[in-house]
Design an enzyme around this catalytic site. Structure first.
Site, PDB file in Angstrom:
ATOM      1  N   THR A   1       0.838  -1.009   0.077  1.00 27.30           N
ATOM      2  CA  THR A   1       0.184  -0.005   0.080  1.00 27.30           C
ATOM      3  C   THR A   1       0.584   1.370   0.088  1.00 27.30           C
ATOM      4  OG1 THR A   1       0.007   0.457   2.348  1.00 27.30           O
ATOM      5  CG2 THR A   1      -1.630  -1.353   1.387  1.00 27.30           C
TER       6      THR A   1
ATOM      7  N   ASP B   1      -3.994   5.911   3.081  1.00 25.17           N
ATOM      8  CA  ASP B   1      -3.741   6.999   3.919  1.00 25.17           C
ATOM      9  C   ASP B   1      -4.017   6.707   5.178  1.00 25.17           C
ATOM     10  OD1 ASP B   1      -3.618   9.182   5.493  1.00 25.17           O
ATOM     11  OD2 ASP B   1      -4.431  10.442   3.870  1.00 25.17           O
TER      12      ASP B   1
ATOM     13  N   ASN C   1       4.589   0.825   8.633  1.00 24.55           N
ATOM     14  CA  ASN C   1       5.536   1.529   8.357  1.00 24.55           C
ATOM     15  C   ASN C   1       5.419   2.993   8.070  1.00 24.55           C
ATOM     16  OD1 ASN C   1       8.380   1.465   7.103  1.00 24.55           O
ATOM     17  ND2 ASN C   1       7.181   1.917   5.071  1.00 24.55           N
TER      18      ASN C   1
ATOM     19  N   LYS D   1      -5.754  -2.135  14.999  1.00 28.08           N
ATOM     20  CA  LYS D   1      -6.969  -2.554  15.611  1.00 28.08           C
ATOM     21  C   LYS D   1      -7.723  -3.152  14.559  1.00 28.08           C
ATOM     22  CE  LYS D   1      -9.473   0.289  18.465  1.00 28.08           C
ATOM     23  NZ  LYS D   1      -9.571  -0.753  19.390  1.00 28.08           N
TER      24      LYS D   1
ATOM     25  N   SER E   1       9.240   1.413  14.395  1.00 29.08           N
ATOM     26  CA  SER E   1       9.483   2.229  15.292  1.00 29.08           C
ATOM     27  C   SER E   1      10.886   3.053  14.911  1.00 29.08           C
ATOM     28  CB  SER E   1       9.621   1.877  16.884  1.00 29.08           C
ATOM     29  OG  SER E   1       9.716   3.015  17.595  1.00 29.08           O
TER      30      SER E   1
ATOM     31  N   TYR F   1       8.750  13.743  16.462  1.00 32.77           N
ATOM     32  CA  TYR F   1       8.762  12.408  15.977  1.00 32.77           C
ATOM     33  C   TYR F   1       8.931  11.123  16.817  1.00 32.77           C
ATOM     34  CZ  TYR F   1      11.302   8.671  13.426  1.00 32.77           C
ATOM     35  OH  TYR F   1      11.561   7.636  12.865  1.00 32.77           O
TER      36      TYR F   1
ATOM     37  N   LYS G   1       6.927   7.915  18.192  1.00 22.85           N
ATOM     38  CA  LYS G   1       7.425   6.703  18.380  1.00 22.85           C
ATOM     39  C   LYS G   1       7.503   5.970  19.764  1.00 22.85           C
ATOM     40  CE  LYS G   1       8.477   6.202  14.031  1.00 22.85           C
ATOM     41  NZ  LYS G   1       7.865   5.298  13.022  1.00 22.85           N
TER      42      LYS G   1
ATOM     43  N   THR H   1      17.261   5.631   3.355  1.00 25.92           N
ATOM     44  CA  THR H   1      16.004   5.553   3.014  1.00 25.92           C
ATOM     45  C   THR H   1      15.855   7.210   2.781  1.00 25.92           C
ATOM     46  OG1 THR H   1      15.075   6.393   5.145  1.00 25.92           O
ATOM     47  CG2 THR H   1      15.225   3.714   4.461  1.00 25.92           C
TER      48      THR H   1
END
Length: 280
Positions: A37, A61, A88, A121, A139, A153, A157, A188
């Site tokens: 996705t 989203d 992610n 959930k 995380s 940020y 986390k 990344t």
């Protein structure tokens, strides 16, 4: 729909780049199936080309409940089950606490905390009913420590790790595993266009300078290999003795050890004061 015997089924968010993309590729290489996705599924065309019938894509989203429900339904309709959920999706944020606006803080939390929890959930009941499966929460070493200018940020986390630790204790006896992944700096797009930058207040020029300089020069210089990270995550997903928290990268191991040492030092130094608060 492919048969349920055709490998595990992964639902992975944020597959347009970085860990999400590498995890999708690693899962496919292992013979598994993937619902990949991204906000824009067009960015996933090469995954479809490489994975063939074992890949499906969906727009997701994670702040949109309707898209979460649709992605879960798509995985079930196409593959019949979900075995591994990987949360992610996210982005970086830099700014001192005072520099952050409340909308900026809420945006970070909506994606990396509330969005991840909402998708968790949505999938947990499926895993609980089948008595198996793994939830992988991406995380950061910033889930255990918070350098200056990373408050938003790391808040997201920290919160994700807290809810995931509780979840692990709740679903573990039901056959469902939780894996919290804590990467350091990997190659990344974290330091690139995906990084949100808050306004600058001159008073924080000194205390946040090192962090701001780090992130501005980070993109393309990180020591970590996302493909190796993906391989490590797959190994942990497969392992019967997988840890709750998996640090990835030399910097993650060193910084987390440093945090543990600092906590231990404070606890030891103030132990007598801490223990002296009981009723006589």
């Amino acid at each position: 729909m492919t048969e349920e015997t055709d490998g595990r089924v992964w639902l992975i968010t944020g597959c347009s780049s970085g860990f999400g993309r590498e995890l999708a590729l690693a899962a496919l290489a292992a013979g598994d199936r993937v619902l990949a996705t991204a906000r824009d599924p067009k960015t996933l065309a090469d995954l479809v080309e490489s994975g063939g019938d074992r890949v499906r894509t969906a727009a997701l989203d994670v702040t949109d409940p309707a898209q979460i429900d649709a992605a879960v339904r798509a995985a079930l309709e196409e593959f019949g089950r979900i075995d591994v959920l990987v949360n992610n999706a996210g982005h970086g944020s830099v700014g001192a606490v005072e520099e952050l606006t409340m909308p900026e803080l809420r945006e970070v939390l909506e994606v990396m905390f509330f969005g991840a929890v909402a998708l968790t959930k949505a999938v947990v009941p499926l895993l609980r009913e089948q008595g198996s499966g793994t939830i992988v929460q991406i995380s950061s070493n910033g889930g255990l420590l918070a350098p200056p200018a990373f408050g938003a940020y790391c808040a997201a986390k920290f919160a994700l790790e807290a809810v995931s630790e509780a979840l692990a204790a709740e679903v573990g006896p039901l056959g469902v595993k939780v894996l919290i992944v804590e990467p350091g700096a990997f190659r990344t797009s974290f330091g690139g266009a995906a990084l949100r930058r808050s306004r600058v207040i001159d008073a924080y020029a000194e205390t946040t300078a090192a962090t701001r300089a780090l992130v501005e020069g980070l993109d393309g210089t990180q020591a970590g290999d996302p493909a190796k990270a993906a391989a490590a995550i797959l190994r942990a997903v497969d392992a019967p003795d997988a840890p709750l928290r998996l640090a990835l990268g030399n910097d993650a191991v060193d910084s987390i050890r440093g945090k543990i040492a600092a906590l231990t030092k404070d606890l030891d130094s103030w132990e007598a004061v801490s223990r002296a608060t009981a009723l006589d």
